[in-house]
Design a protein around this motif. Structure first.
Motif, PDB file in Angstrom:
ATOM      1  N   SER A  12      -8.303 -38.044 134.502  1.00 18.34           N
ATOM      2  CA  SER A  12      -8.828 -36.801 133.916  1.00 18.34           C
ATOM      3  C   SER A  12      -7.981 -35.604 134.311  1.00 18.34           C
ATOM      4  CB  SER A  12     -10.279 -36.582 134.342  1.00 18.34           C
ATOM      5  OG  SER A  12     -10.354 -36.426 135.753  1.00 18.34           O
ATOM      6  N   ASN A  13      -7.475 -35.588 135.572  1.00 17.85           N
ATOM      7  CA  ASN A  13      -6.613 -34.473 135.989  1.00 17.85           C
ATOM      8  C   ASN A  13      -5.285 -34.476 135.254  1.00 17.85           C
ATOM      9  OD1 ASN A  13      -8.502 -33.559 137.832  1.00 17.85           O
ATOM     10  ND2 ASN A  13      -7.718 -34.840 139.509  1.00 17.85           N
ATOM     11  N   LEU A  14      -4.766 -35.665 134.946  1.00 13.70           N
ATOM     12  CA  LEU A  14      -3.502 -35.753 134.233  1.00 13.70           C
ATOM     13  C   LEU A  14      -3.630 -35.322 132.776  1.00 13.70           C
ATOM     14  CD1 LEU A  14      -2.039 -39.085 135.666  1.00 13.70           C
ATOM     15  CD2 LEU A  14      -1.304 -36.749 136.195  1.00 13.70           C
ATOM     16  N   THR A  15      -4.765 -35.608 132.198  1.00 12.96           N
ATOM     17  CA  THR A  15      -4.951 -35.274 130.784  1.00 12.96           C
ATOM     18  C   THR A  15      -5.468 -33.863 130.560  1.00 12.96           C
ATOM     19  OG1 THR A  15      -7.180 -36.215 130.863  1.00 12.96           O
ATOM     20  CG2 THR A  15      -5.375 -37.680 130.188  1.00 12.96           C
ATOM     21  N   GLN A  16      -5.936 -33.153 131.611  1.00 10.53           N
ATOM     22  CA  GLN A  16      -6.506 -31.831 131.442  1.00 10.53           C
ATOM     23  C   GLN A  16      -5.487 -30.798 130.955  1.00 10.53           C
ATOM     24  OE1 GLN A  16      -9.667 -31.264 131.678  1.00 10.53           O
ATOM     25  NE2 GLN A  16      -9.465 -29.106 131.087  1.00 10.53           N
ATOM     26  N   PRO A  17      -4.269 -30.695 131.496  1.00 11.68           N
ATOM     27  CA  PRO A  17      -3.298 -29.705 130.973  1.00 11.68           C
ATOM     28  C   PRO A  17      -2.942 -29.937 129.517  1.00 11.68           C
ATOM     29  CG  PRO A  17      -2.654 -30.460 133.152  1.00 11.68           C
ATOM     30  CD  PRO A  17      -3.768 -31.350 132.711  1.00 11.68           C
ATOM     31  N   ARG A  18      -2.864 -31.210 129.124  1.00 13.80           N
ATOM     32  CA  ARG A  18      -2.556 -31.490 127.732  1.00 13.80           C
ATOM     33  C   ARG A  18      -3.654 -30.980 126.824  1.00 13.80           C
ATOM     34  NH1 ARG A  18      -1.085 -37.561 126.575  1.00 13.80           N
ATOM     35  NH2 ARG A  18       0.500 -36.922 128.109  1.00 13.80           N
ATOM     36  N   THR A  19      -4.883 -31.105 127.251  1.00 11.21           N
ATOM     37  CA  THR A  19      -5.999 -30.602 126.447  1.00 11.21           C
ATOM     38  C   THR A  19      -5.942 -29.081 126.335  1.00 11.21           C
ATOM     39  OG1 THR A  19      -7.333 -32.466 127.171  1.00 11.21           O
ATOM     40  CG2 THR A  19      -8.498 -30.589 126.212  1.00 11.21           C
ATOM     41  N   ASN A  20      -5.645 -28.415 127.488  1.00  9.35           N
ATOM     42  CA  ASN A  20      -5.535 -26.953 127.453  1.00  9.35           C
ATOM     43  C   ASN A  20      -4.401 -26.509 126.553  1.00  9.35           C
ATOM     44  OD1 ASN A  20      -7.659 -26.772 129.219  1.00  9.35           O
ATOM     45  ND2 ASN A  20      -6.372 -26.644 131.064  1.00  9.35           N
ATOM     46  N   GLY A  21      -3.273 -27.229 126.613  1.00  6.31           N
ATOM     47  CA  GLY A  21      -2.158 -26.902 125.746  1.00  6.31           C
ATOM     48  C   GLY A  21      -2.522 -27.059 124.286  1.00  6.31           C
ATOM     49  N   THR A  22      -3.241 -28.113 123.969  1.00 10.84           N
ATOM     50  CA  THR A  22      -3.655 -28.319 122.588  1.00 10.84           C
ATOM     51  C   THR A  22      -4.577 -27.206 122.119  1.00 10.84           C
ATOM     52  OG1 THR A  22      -3.460 -30.683 122.916  1.00 10.84           O
ATOM     53  CG2 THR A  22      -4.719 -29.945 121.010  1.00 10.84           C
ATOM     54  N   ASP A  23      -5.508 -26.787 122.984  1.00  8.44           N
ATOM     55  CA  ASP A  23      -6.399 -25.672 122.622  1.00  8.44           C
ATOM     56  C   ASP A  23      -5.626 -24.375 122.415  1.00  8.44           C
ATOM     57  OD1 ASP A  23      -8.467 -27.420 122.793  1.00  8.44           O
ATOM     58  OD2 ASP A  23      -9.036 -26.845 124.849  1.00  8.44           O
ATOM     59  N   ALA A  24      -4.619 -24.127 123.282  1.00  5.35           N
ATOM     60  CA  ALA A  24      -3.820 -22.915 123.116  1.00  5.35           C
ATOM     61  C   ALA A  24      -3.040 -22.941 121.814  1.00  5.35           C
ATOM     62  CB  ALA A  24      -2.856 -22.765 124.300  1.00  5.35           C
ATOM     63  N   GLU A  25      -2.490 -24.133 121.490  1.00  5.99           N
ATOM     64  CA  GLU A  25      -1.771 -24.246 120.219  1.00  5.99           C
ATOM     65  C   GLU A  25      -2.692 -24.009 119.039  1.00  5.99           C
ATOM     66  OE1 GLU A  25       0.017 -28.026 120.220  1.00  5.99           O
ATOM     67  OE2 GLU A  25       1.522 -27.550 121.761  1.00  5.99           O
ATOM     68  N   LYS A  26      -3.902 -24.535 119.128  1.00  6.93           N
ATOM     69  CA  LYS A  26      -4.864 -24.310 118.050  1.00  6.93           C
ATOM     70  C   LYS A  26      -5.212 -22.833 117.920  1.00  6.93           C
ATOM     71  CE  LYS A  26      -7.060 -28.871 118.180  1.00  6.93           C
ATOM     72  NZ  LYS A  26      -8.326 -29.573 118.436  1.00  6.93           N
ATOM     73  N   THR A  27      -5.359 -22.150 119.078  1.00  7.60           N
ATOM     74  CA  THR A  27      -5.680 -20.723 119.041  1.00  7.60           C
ATOM     75  C   THR A  27      -4.563 -19.912 118.401  1.00  7.60           C
ATOM     76  OG1 THR A  27      -7.005 -20.988 121.048  1.00  7.60           O
ATOM     77  CG2 THR A  27      -6.338 -18.751 120.451  1.00  7.60           C
ATOM     78  N   VAL A  28      -3.318 -20.231 118.811  1.00 10.64           N
ATOM     79  CA  VAL A  28      -2.169 -19.523 118.239  1.00 10.64           C
ATOM     80  C   VAL A  28      -2.060 -19.797 116.742  1.00 10.64           C
ATOM     81  CG1 VAL A  28       0.340 -19.360 118.255  1.00 10.64           C
ATOM     82  CG2 VAL A  28      -0.918 -19.452 120.408  1.00 10.64           C
ATOM     83  N   ARG A  29      -2.280 -21.060 116.348  1.00 10.29           N
ATOM     84  CA  ARG A  29      -2.187 -21.420 114.940  1.00 10.29           C
ATOM     85  C   ARG A  29      -3.254 -20.704 114.118  1.00 10.29           C
ATOM     86  NH1 ARG A  29      -2.893 -26.374 115.510  1.00 10.29           N
ATOM     87  NH2 ARG A  29      -0.713 -26.914 115.922  1.00 10.29           N
ATOM     88  N   SER A  30      -4.476 -20.673 114.659  1.00  4.07           N
ATOM     89  CA  SER A  30      -5.549 -19.996 113.927  1.00  4.07           C
ATOM     90  C   SER A  30      -5.288 -18.494 113.824  1.00  4.07           C
ATOM     91  CB  SER A  30      -6.884 -20.248 114.623  1.00  4.07           C
ATOM     92  OG  SER A  30      -6.866 -19.717 115.940  1.00  4.07           O
ATOM     93  N   ALA A  31      -4.714 -17.895 114.900  1.00  5.99           N
ATOM     94  CA  ALA A  31      -4.406 -16.471 114.851  1.00  5.99           C
ATOM     95  C   ALA A  31      -3.318 -16.181 113.826  1.00  5.99           C
ATOM     96  CB  ALA A  31      -3.975 -15.976 116.232  1.00  5.99           C
ATOM     97  N   SER A  32      -2.289 -17.037 113.797  1.00  5.70           N
ATOM     98  CA  SER A  32      -1.227 -16.838 112.806  1.00  5.70           C
ATOM     99  C   SER A  32      -1.745 -17.024 111.387  1.00  5.70           C
ATOM    100  CB  SER A  32      -0.079 -17.812 113.079  1.00  5.70           C
ATOM    101  OG  SER A  32      -0.515 -19.151 112.958  1.00  5.70           O
ATOM    102  N   GLU A  33      -2.626 -18.009 111.198  1.00  7.81           N
ATOM    103  CA  GLU A  33      -3.201 -18.192 109.867  1.00  7.81           C
ATOM    104  C   GLU A  33      -4.060 -17.003 109.465  1.00  7.81           C
ATOM    105  OE1 GLU A  33      -5.299 -21.832 110.072  1.00  7.81           O
ATOM    106  OE2 GLU A  33      -3.510 -23.113 110.003  1.00  7.81           O
ATOM    107  N   ALA A  34      -4.813 -16.464 110.427  1.00  6.94           N
ATOM    108  CA  ALA A  34      -5.629 -15.287 110.124  1.00  6.94           C
ATOM    109  C   ALA A  34      -4.745 -14.086 109.776  1.00  6.94           C
ATOM    110  CB  ALA A  34      -6.531 -14.949 111.310  1.00  6.94           C
ATOM    111  N   SER A  35      -3.632 -13.934 110.520  1.00 10.10           N
ATOM    112  CA  SER A  35      -2.718 -12.833 110.208  1.00 10.10           C
ATOM    113  C   SER A  35      -2.092 -13.016 108.832  1.00 10.10           C
ATOM    114  CB  SER A  35      -1.626 -12.755 111.279  1.00 10.10           C
ATOM    115  OG  SER A  35      -2.180 -12.536 112.555  1.00 10.10           O
TER     116      SER A  35
END
Length: 299
Positions: A12-35
């Motif tokens: 779970s500790n090894l997979t946690q940063p990957r999950t956070n990275g995926t969420d950040a990418e989704k946030t950036v993608r959604s912000a760019s799409e909104a813009s």
């Protein structure tokens, strides 16, 4: 802690940063799409506004042509509006033209004196006034004084629901209010351009002949050698087009005003800014077209 539990914790500790990275990418993608969507909505809104302005101008022009052909045009309203535009623009035109003529004479006089061609001061100054300065000065005058007057009048009528009352009574506001203002502004703008030409050239002549020692005969001879009727026609045509654009834009902003007194102020501000900006862009286009088909004269 059992081996199984430790293994699960490590996984779970090894997979946690990957999950956070995926969420950040989704946030950036959604912000760019909104813009991107916001930009598209802004472009679409401006395109719709431009379409409404073009439709208003075309419809008001068609109604004006039909009413003039049928002798049903409200000429009294056009004369009243025209006289009002002249009364609020004539004095500012003189006050603008005199300093412009003096500045042109000083700049052109120093340049021609340096190259030993003081007799050409009239040609350079007069051509500059006729080709560019007079139409642009007329655009500033009709955009600032006439455009604000049209926008404030129609916006006030719109806020007080007078425009809706006219439509309820079967009176077309485009025919009754917009068309006379367009006709009046299209005639007043060339008149202001002629006034600017006259006052600027007279001021330039006075400075050149009295302050710079240019012979009066050589000044007028050089001006007459280079100036032509075509230049005057182009100048008046530019001024008429500028007056038409300012009247259409100001009428559109006035008829679409909303929000009480603040809406009236916003309409006036938008009408002045957009009208002058449209005149500047149109002047660039007309100048390029004229240079393509009517080349400059040389002796």
């Amino acid at each position: 802690m059992t081996p199984g539990t430790a293994e699960e914790t490590l996984r779970s500790n090894l997979t946690q940063p990957r999950t956070n990275g995926t969420d950040a990418e989704k946030t950036v993608r959604s912000a760019s799409e909104a813009s991107g969507r916001a930009v598209l909505f802004w472009i679409a809104g401006n395109a719709r506004t431009l379409g409404r302005v073009v439709r208003l101008g075309a419809r008001a022009s068609a109604l004006m042509a039909v009413d003039l052909a049928r002798a049903r045009f409200p000429m009294r309203e056009a004369l009243v509006q025209g006289w009002f535009f002249v009364s609020v623009s004539a004095v500012p035109a003189v006050l603008i033209a005199l300093p412009l003529g003096v500045v042109i004479a000083v700049q052109v006089g120093s340049m021609t004196e340096n190259v030993g061609a003081s007799s050409m001061a009239g040609a350079v100054g007069g051509m500059g006034v006729m080709q560019q300065i007079a139409p642009l000065a007329a655009a500033l005058l009709v955009g600032g004084a006439g455009g604000s007057a049209i926008a404030s009048d129609l916006a006030s009528r719109t806020i007080r629901e007078e425009i809706d009352a006219l439509r309820t009574m079967g009176i077309d506001p485009h025919r009754r209010l917009v068309a006379p203002r367009i006709l009046a502004m299209s005639f007043v703008a060339p008149m202001l351009a002629v006034l600017v030409i006259l006052m600027s050239i007279m001021a330039s002549f006075a400075v050149a002949s009295i302050g710079q020692g240019v012979a009066p005969g050589s000044y007028w001879l050089s001006f007459g050698s280079f100036a032509s009727v075509t230049d005057l026609i182009v100048c008046l045509g530019k001024a008429a087009v500028f007056g038409y654009l300012v009247a259409v834009i100001a009428s559109h902003r006035g008829l679409e005003a909303k929000g009480g007194p603040k809406g009236v102020a916003d309409s006036v501000n938008a009408a002045v800014v957009l009208g002058i900006l449209a005149c500047m862009v149109t002047n660039l286009v007309i100048t390029q077209i004229v240079l393509m088909f009517v080349p400059m004269r040389f002796l």
